[in-house]
Design an enzyme around this catalytic site. Structure first.
Site, mmCIF file in Angstrom:
data_model
loop_
_atom_site.group_PDB
_atom_site.id
_atom_site.type_symbol
_atom_site.label_atom_id
_atom_site.label_comp_id
_atom_site.label_asym_id
_atom_site.label_seq_id
_atom_site.Cartn_x
_atom_site.Cartn_y
_atom_site.Cartn_z
ATOM 1 N N LYS A 35 0.830 -1.208 0.000
ATOM 2 C CA LYS A 35 0.000 0.000 0.000
ATOM 3 C C LYS A 35 0.863 1.256 0.000
ATOM 4 O O LYS A 35 0.652 2.186 -0.786
ATOM 5 C CB LYS A 35 -0.932 -0.019 1.213
ATOM 6 N N ARG A 105 -3.815 2.786 8.481
ATOM 7 C CA ARG A 105 -4.056 1.497 7.828
ATOM 8 C C ARG A 105 -2.784 0.656 7.824
ATOM 9 O O ARG A 105 -1.678 1.179 7.767
ATOM 10 C CB ARG A 105 -4.504 1.691 6.369
ATOM 11 N N GLY A 114 -8.448 -7.630 4.457
ATOM 12 C CA GLY A 114 -9.316 -7.862 5.591
ATOM 13 C C GLY A 114 -8.653 -8.517 6.786
ATOM 14 O O GLY A 114 -9.296 -8.729 7.806
ATOM 15 N N MET A 116 -5.902 -7.470 8.576
ATOM 16 C CA MET A 116 -5.374 -6.596 9.616
ATOM 17 C C MET A 116 -6.285 -5.379 9.763
ATOM 18 O O MET A 116 -7.340 -5.301 9.151
ATOM 19 C CB MET A 116 -3.928 -6.242 9.305
ATOM 20 N N ARG A 360 -3.394 -1.620 -6.175
ATOM 21 C CA ARG A 360 -2.577 -2.814 -5.984
ATOM 22 C C ARG A 360 -2.931 -3.799 -7.079
ATOM 23 O O ARG A 360 -4.000 -3.704 -7.685
ATOM 24 C CB ARG A 360 -2.824 -3.438 -4.609
ATOM 25 N N HIS A 476 -15.786 -8.616 1.957
ATOM 26 C CA HIS A 476 -14.766 -9.504 2.519
ATOM 27 C C HIS A 476 -14.904 -10.913 1.973
ATOM 28 O O HIS A 476 -13.931 -11.535 1.543
ATOM 29 C CB HIS A 476 -14.893 -9.513 4.054
ATOM 30 N N SER A 785 14.294 -43.660 -9.817
ATOM 31 C CA SER A 785 13.074 -42.901 -9.575
ATOM 32 C C SER A 785 12.959 -42.753 -8.060
ATOM 33 O O SER A 785 12.901 -43.744 -7.344
ATOM 34 C CB SER A 785 11.850 -43.625 -10.128
ATOM 35 N N CYS A 852 8.775 -39.787 -8.231
ATOM 36 C CA CYS A 852 7.412 -40.243 -8.496
ATOM 37 C C CYS A 852 6.525 -40.215 -7.257
ATOM 38 O O CYS A 852 5.403 -40.706 -7.280
ATOM 39 C CB CYS A 852 7.421 -41.650 -9.089
ATOM 40 N N TYR A 872 12.912 -35.541 -14.759
ATOM 41 C CA TYR A 872 11.452 -35.418 -14.775
ATOM 42 C C TYR A 872 10.891 -35.509 -13.368
ATOM 43 O O TYR A 872 11.560 -35.947 -12.428
ATOM 44 C CB TYR A 872 10.824 -36.510 -15.654
#
Length: 897
Positions: A35, A105, A114, A116, A360, A476, A785, A852, A872
């Site tokens: 902000k 703020r 929402g 804080m 933002r 909110h 693997s 895997c 992979y």
């Protein structure tokens, strides 16, 4: 501590902005918070930003590191910055005639909507309210004062919001008022008296009347809110480190509640739900910003097009204040072009003059993130690589699951605003604690509230979807649901919720807690019962973005799958092969389990071979179907892994049935089961140990694999690539013995069929000893693997089946930052993977390496595999696109270094 205190006096703790200049800029988000950095940037761009100053995140860090005390020179720097605001505005803080009022703020570097605290109208007192009244009117002044008392008491003094709401509601009922706008100045004066009496009664002290005391109280509350329960939970859910801290923004007030020429609102430069390039937002005439986002009043749409889209009868800002609307659109376009991303902006109109309070990068759904990224790349605003980075891998989960079928029967209960798209089915609950409790037990729940507040975040996270009776598209509930990827319907005005009775009513119908409903977040509908779903469409923008991701990633992505349906699903999601086919899953089919059991119960090798001969064509058919689907992609097939007792019956009824079909007594079957039972089967007679003691099992499976590969090659012209994986190897000797048998079987099949195919024999590294002996094992193995599920179990000494009982406590206390079965323990288990990879490559430079375990679909774990240079990762079908995108992010992150 003396050295620390001395160091703390040498920093700039406060950065000013306003009047076309600023000490900071948008690159300073780490220090100024999102902000504060954006307020500074907007001021530098010459936009109408009320002047103010930012107390840095470094103060927050120092505050907590030094026993909740401030740096010694902070007060002086705040006073200097406040004086600069006074000079810019021509007002004086605490002045009786021309008072400066400010907002206080929070502003962390990562947006936490929402979570804080905020205080508006700070600086009002018994003295300054009279000065404000003389300049702006009594009704406005005392309305602002009561708002300030209510907010300050809640945020700073810890009094519940309900305390004041009850006072106000009771007063309005006695006076027969329906709306706050009916209240006069005298009414607000009386409310203020009652508010202050409530403060005195509950706290034993009066409401603070000194503006300086108010200011430091609010600053302390914002820093304190960084460590409140809801902020801690939000940070945990969104991987935001506590050490980042929050900044505090103190800014001169502008008022949207000065009558019909004033307003406040929130807007997005593109639709945050769909990503469409339309100006999207809401506003309220004669209101303050909290009225819009808190969901207490349902706001009006900002434009004609939005009003038409949602069928609103309210006059849009485009009509109510056409000049302001035109200026706002120009500012929004300028901000989007400057930041090269969709912006979420907050604005206030005071007496027909526009002020920008925040911008933002806007929170958005996964669908919107995808469309915005692709559109902006095609518009030339960002590159393809930047577009890939705009969509987080975890967000894809929102795009890969079913939605409501177009032709499904819809029993509409109530319609509201389509706040967050997607569909979900679950049981209705009205309480966040209950939602969290039921979700932990595996229940799918829909959280239904009059309106949500930050205290509901744990219930919202647990729920499959959220419904509120009040609030708009920027309430909110809407913002948090979109960030979480939860379907959400807001502002369902026809919904009457009675949490105490455990019911809700709509359209003359009543439903109870526990009733099943379906939520369609895209249409804003709540439907009775469970409604049919369909698969998502993954063409168009999804296909484009994934193609861009595939251009830059280096890791291949395979799938863990063994059924034709899962294999086909994974292939459609872009799987480049199979990294793990668990052959034991095929044994549990109803036509096979009796044969498997007869094999287990056979008293000798001849009996086992007879049963295995019956299983051979079944397994061959399974592998052939997989090879057909995967064509010439590599397929890693793991030979039988679990202990044999898992295939035997457990109930008395099943025991009797199996005994009869096998021609043995129940007692004999029980004795056999007892003999096979193991105290710790995870570490018992399983994996390659089965192959060593019962080699005929692995020989049958190898024959099925090679016969299927040859059959498909002849049928299709493709050349299947079988990769035969020996599980749970701890020594090279085990692998030598079993590889020899696999090779002999392959040679036999190739001679019998006259067809030769390429194949590989490798092993799964899932034991610490195997990782440490990888250099020796690599002399025999063609590939490794990493079975990270079992490697995590054996390294940490934790059973994943039982870990849920205590791992949550471990996470809460920071022993493990993440569940090690969800995100790879990089410094422990990961270190073993690293050692094995290095030693394996030293012996055999070309050895193929992959993982895997389910970590193969976790973005953080994928990034680790990329850094290690594995070939992979392999994961479940629905996580294949997530792994593809995560691999691209990892490659792009490396390129940036």
């Amino acid at each position: 501590m003396a050295d620390t205190a001395e160091t703390l006096t040498k920093e700039q703790w406060v950065y000013s902005f306003g009047g076309g200049t600023a000490d900071g800029n948008t690159t300073m988000k780490n220090l100024l918070g999102g902000k504060g950095a954006n307020l500074a940037e907007m001021a530098r761009l010459g936009l109408p930003v009320p002047p103010g100053f930012t107390i840095t995140t470094a103060v927050c860090t120092a505050y907590y590191e030094n026993g909740e005390t401030y740096p010694s020179d902070l007060t002086e720097q705040v006073n200097d910055a406040l004086a600069a605001v006074e000079k810019e505005t021509g007002k004086v803080f605490g002045d009786a005639d021309n008072p400066l009022l400010v907002s206080v703020r929070s502003g962390a570097r990562a947006s936490m909507p929402g979570m804080m605290d905020t205080v508006l109208n700070l600086g009002l007192s018994e003295v300054t309210v009279k000065g404000l009244a003389a300049k702006a009117g009594e009704r406005f002044a005392y309305d602002s004062y009561r708002r300030f008392i209510q907010m300050y008491c809640n945020v700073v003094l810890g009094l519940k919001h309900d305390t004041f709401e009850h006072i106000l509601d009771d007063y309005k009922e006695r006076q027969d008022y329906q709306l706050d706008t009916e209240m006069t100045a005298e009414d607000w004066k009386e409310i203020i008296v009652q508010y202050k009496a409530a403060v005195q009664k509950q706290l034993g002290r009066p409401f603070p009347d000194d503006p300086r005391e108010q200011l430091w109280g609010a600053i302390g509350a914002v820093f304190g809110s960084w460590m409140n329960d809801r902020a801690i939970l939000y940070r945990k859910l969104n991987d935001i480190p506590a050490e980042w801290g929050t900044a505090v923004n103190v800014q001169s007030m502008v008022f949207g509640n000065m009558g019909d020429t004033s307003a406040t609102g929130v807007a997005f430069t593109r639709d945050p739900s769909t990503g469409e390039k339309v100006f999207y937002g809401e506003f309220l005439i004669n209101a303050q910003g909290e009225d819009v986002v808190a969901g207490i009043r349902t706001p009006a749409p900002i434009s004609h097009s939005r009003a038409e889209a949602i069928g609103s009868d309210e006059a849009p800002l485009e009509d109510a204040m056409p000049k302001v609307y035109e200026e706002l659109v120009a500012v929004a376009n300028k901000l989007e072009s400057h930041y090269r991303d969709m912006q979420d902006i907050e604005f206030t109109v005071e007496d027909n003059k526009l002020y920008m309070l925040q911008t933002r990068n806007g929170k958005r759904t996964a669908a919107a993130a995808l469309k915005i990224a692709v559109d902006m790349a095609e518009e030339g605003l960002i590159s393809e690589e930047e577009a890939v980075l705009r969509l987080m891998p975890g967000q894809l989960d929102q795009l890969l699951h079913p939605t409501i079928a177009p032709d499904a029967t819809r029993d509409l209960i109530v319609k509201g605003l389509p706040a967050s798209p997607g569909a979900a089915v679950g049981k209705v609950v009205f309480d966040s604690d209950e939602a969290a409790s039921l979700a932990e037990k595996g229940e799918d729940v829909i959280l239904m509230r009059v309106e949500t507040s930050p205290e509901d975040i744990h219930g919202m996270h647990a729920a499959r979807a959220i419904v509120t009776a009040r609030g708009g598209m920027t309430s909110h509930a809407a913002v948090v649901a979109r960030g979480m990827g939860r379907p959400c319907v807001c502002g369902a005005g026809g919904l009457m919720i009675d949490p105490a009775a455990g019911t809700f009513r709509a359209g003359g119908r009543e439903f109870k807690k526990g009733d099943v409903v379906t939520i369609d977040g895209a249409e804003g509908e709540v439907l009775a019962g469970a409604v049919e779903m369909v698969k998502p469409d993954l063409s168009g923008d999804f296909g484009k973005l994934m193609a861009w991701a595939d251009k830059v990633r280096k890791l291949k992505v395979r799938t863990n799958a063994e059924t034709p349906h899962d294999v086909d699903t994974a292939k459609n999601f872009g799987a480049e092969g199979i990294g793990l086919c668990r052959t034991e899953h095929m044994f549990f089919e109803s036509d096979r389990i009796p044969v498997v059991r007869s094999m287990i119960l056979a008293g000798d090798k001849k009996g086992r071979e007879a049963a295995l001969a019956k299983l051979l064509p079944m397994q061959r058919g399974d592998f052939a179907e997989i090879f057909r689907i995967m064509e010439d992609r590599p397929c890693t097939i793991r030979l039988l892994d679990p202990p044999l007792h898992e295939f035997l019956p457990h109930s008395e009824e099943e025991m009797a049935e199996v005994a009869q079909s096998a021609g043995v007594s129940v007692e004999a079957l029980k004795r056999q089961a007892d003999e096979l039972h193991e105290s710790n089967p995870m570490l018992g007679h399983r994996g390659c140990r089965l192959g060593i003691t019962y080699p005929e099992i692995y020989e049958m499976q190898a024959r099925a694999i090679f016969e299927a590969a040859v059959q498909v090659a002849k049928e299709t012209g493709y050349s299947p690539i079988p990769e035969v994986m020996i599980p749970l190897v701890a020594t090279r000797k085990e692998l030598d013995i079993l590889k020899e048998k696999v090779d002999a079987t392959a040679k036999a099949v190739f001679q019998e069929t006259g067809t030769t195919l390429e194949y590989m024999v490798g092993t799964m590294i899932e034991l610490p000893r195997a990782a440490l002996q990888a250099g020796v094992i690599a002399e025999t193995a063609a590939f490794f693997s990493f079975g990270t599920n079992d490697l995590t179990q054996t390294t940490l000494g934790i059973s994943r089946d039982d870990a849920a009982r205590f791992l949550k406590a471990y996470e809460e206390q920071g022993i493990y930052e993440k569940d090690p079965f969800v995100t790879l323990d990089q410094v422990g288990v990961g270190e073993l993977v690293k050692i094995a990879a290095e030693r394996g490559r030293k012996t055999k430079p070309g050895i193929k390496l992959g993982i895997c375990g389910e970590h193969g679909g976790d973005p953080a774990s994928v990034a680790f595999c990329h850094r290690l240079g594995l070939d992979y990762v392999s994961c479940s079908p629905y996580r294949v696109p997530i792994a593809r995108l995560a691999a691209a992010h990892a490659a792009l992150a490396e390129d940036e270094k």
